[in-house]
Design a protein around this motif. Structure first.
Motif, mmCIF file in Angstrom:
data_model
loop_
_atom_site.group_PDB
_atom_site.id
_atom_site.type_symbol
_atom_site.label_atom_id
_atom_site.label_comp_id
_atom_site.label_asym_id
_atom_site.label_seq_id
_atom_site.Cartn_x
_atom_site.Cartn_y
_atom_site.Cartn_z
ATOM 1 N N GLY A 138 0.787 -1.222 0.000
ATOM 2 C CA GLY A 138 0.000 0.000 0.000
ATOM 3 C C GLY A 138 0.822 1.276 0.000
ATOM 4 N N ASP A 140 2.282 2.617 -2.291
ATOM 5 C CA ASP A 140 2.111 3.362 -3.539
ATOM 6 C C ASP A 140 0.739 4.010 -3.665
ATOM 7 N N LEU A 141 -0.084 3.925 -2.622
ATOM 8 C CA LEU A 141 -1.400 4.539 -2.675
ATOM 9 C C LEU A 141 -1.300 6.063 -2.665
ATOM 10 N N PRO A 142 -2.194 6.761 -3.387
ATOM 11 C CA PRO A 142 -2.250 8.217 -3.277
ATOM 12 C C PRO A 142 -2.495 8.619 -1.825
ATOM 13 N N GLU A 298 -3.825 0.721 3.762
ATOM 14 C CA GLU A 298 -5.000 0.206 3.059
ATOM 15 C C GLU A 298 -5.928 1.337 2.652
ATOM 16 N N ASP A 300 -9.311 2.206 -0.622
ATOM 17 C CA ASP A 300 -9.820 2.043 -1.975
ATOM 18 C C ASP A 300 -9.363 3.222 -2.822
ATOM 19 N N ASP A 301 -8.265 3.028 -3.544
ATOM 20 C CA ASP A 301 -7.711 4.045 -4.446
ATOM 21 C C ASP A 301 -7.071 5.232 -3.723
ATOM 22 N N LYS A 302 -6.983 5.205 -2.407
ATOM 23 C CA LYS A 302 -6.306 6.253 -1.650
ATOM 24 C C LYS A 302 -6.097 5.744 -0.229
ATOM 25 N N GLU A 304 -6.654 5.196 3.490
ATOM 26 C CA GLU A 304 -7.800 5.292 4.401
ATOM 27 C C GLU A 304 -7.445 4.828 5.810
#
Length: 465
Positions: A138, A140-142, A298, A300-302, A304
């Motif tokens: 994770g 690399d998540l925005p 973790e 969903d696309d960013k 959280e």
């Protein structure tokens, strides 16, 4: 040595020796190029002045059109007294035999091999501007940013001006147990009024003002006795208008164990003990979470939430996981786990240590490393002064003797011809003074300057002559 990328620079360090004497007498000129205009670069230039006097020509080359490296873009904007050291570097820069060569990119505008052909000595003072990677799922998540990027964003570094960190949501997690982590937490928690007198750039001040982050967690894999946080920076965190630092009393060792610490560390731990006694509630809390290491990020696309594992110290004092995990919500993660020197093509590189491979600053004949590029990201700004003077001593020992034939190198004349042929728009220290005056003139009320955050704007601020 790991990662030597060009056999031209492979060397047996025990074979360094001055060049043979020719029988002539009198002082000789040395042409020296220093790559990087931060503290290590300017202290090396100062050391060369002390060593050779007027018998050297030093070109300080930097990718940016503005000098001073981490003093400008790394030191926290509310630490103006530290930034004042640049006045010392200015005195060096204004010497007739020292020249600032800004807006010149190594590897693009000129190579290390070409500089070695032009100069008697080339010194890599590039620092360690790259973040060590956060190697967990994770990462690399925005919303996950390294401290170099985040600090560069609020300090106006052109590479990071467009970062747009997510200053909203349930909270921020700061990973690290050093002063950089404290800087990040403090900047996130300050009010707009508390930035008066700082040179935080306008885009960062505007973004931080209305943010909704109300909780910052600082993660440290070991306990309070292992922090690399100094009393001054910790004390600042306890004096913020809308933020209160907190420490879990259970994380603190018995007070009698503090006696084994050095005086500075003892003061830092004493402040942590004060933070364990919560005072009045404030809108923002800054929690120190000791014996904690992130194992996953973790969302969903960013970002959280962050999954954290409890640690304990083994018999050798190393932090090991206990298998006990918990999760905290977060919109942003800032990784403050250290820095690396980016490799340069053709220069031996120590991958494990994240710096140039060297023996006390010597890389190869005529090629040196200084500061963080030599030793890794350790020490204070002042540590670079003896480092730079040591390199000047090496140059004196390794290059032309005073009764030698003199330098056959072209030095700055050759560099100017090469850069002119390639259409490089070289920025001088006089140009920097124009940029400096323009930034000061553009300052908001109560600020020392408003930095240009784009290279084109810096170049446009130069006065025509």
């Amino acid at each position: 040595m790991d990662g030597a990328t060009n056999t031209r620079f492979r060397v047996n360090f025990v074979n360094f020796a001055p060049r043979a004497h020719s029988g002539s007498s009198g002082p000789v000129m040395r042409h020296i190029a220093i790559i990087g205009s931060g503290p290590a670069g300017y202290y090396t230039a100062e050391g060369c002045q002390k060593q050779f006097g007027d018998d050297c020509r030093v070109d300080i080359i930097d990718r940016l059109p503005v000098p001073y490296g981490l003093i400008r873009t790394g030191v926290a904007p509310d630490h103006q007294s530290i930034k004042g050291v640049s006045r010392r570097y200015e005195a060096t820069a204004l010497a007739d035999n020292i020249r600032f060569c800004g807006n010149v990119t190594i590897g693009q505008d000129v190579s290390i091999a070409e500089l070695l052909d032009l100069y008697d000595a080339v010194v890599l003072a590039t620092g360690a501007p790259a973040d060590r990677p956060l190697d967990i799922p994770g990462a690399d998540l925005p919303g996950v940013v390294g401290s170099a990027a985040f600090v560069g964003w609020y300090n106006g570094h052109p590479d990071f001006a467009g970062l747009a960190p997510p200053l909203h949501g349930p909270g921020a997690v700061v990973i690290g147990a050093g002063n950089v982590a404290l800087d990040v937490a403090r900047i996130l928690a300050k009010t707009g009024d508390e930035f008066t007198g700082s040179d935080i750039v306008g885009h960062a001040l505007a973004a931080l003002g209305p943010h909704t982050i109300d909780h910052v967690t600082i993660l440290a894999r070991r306990g309070p006795h292992a922090i690399a946080m100094t009393p001054k920076e910790l004390g600042e965190l306890g004096q913020l208008a809308r933020a209160a630092p907190r420490v879990d009393p259970a994380d603190l060792p018995p007070v009698e164990e503090d006696v084994a610490l050095d005086p500075g560390q003892r003061k830092s731990v004493a402040l942590l003990r004060q933070f364990a006694d919560p005072g009045p509630a404030k809108p923002i809390t800054v929690d120190f979470d000791f014996f904690a290491v992130p194992v996953a990020i973790e969302g969903d696309d960013k970002v959280e939430r962050v999954v954290i594992e409890r640690t304990r110290l083994d018999k050798d004092g190393r932090a090991v996981g206990t298998g006990e995990n918990y999760t905290i919500p977060a919109a942003m993660v800032v990784s403050c786990i250290g820095y690396r020197t980016p490799p340069i093509e053709g220069v031996p590189y120590d991958v494990k240590l994240g710096r140039f491979a060297n023996d006390e600053g010597r890389i190869a004949p005529g090629l040196y490393a200084v500061g963080w590029a030599r030793r890794g990201p350790t020490g204070t700004i002042g540590t670079n002064r003896p480092d730079g003077f040591m390199i000047a001593d090496h140059i004196a020992a390794d290059t032309i003797p005073d009764n030698g034939p003199g330098s056959s190198k072209a030095g700055r004349t050759g560099l100017d011809a090469l850069l002119s042929k390639r259409g490089v728009d070289l920025v001088t220290f006089r140009d920097w003074q124009d940029i400096d005056r323009a930034e000061i003139a553009a300052a908001r009320t109560g600020a020392p300057r408003e930095k240009f955050t784009a290279i084109d704007a810096m170049l446009a601020a130069r006065e025509e002559r």
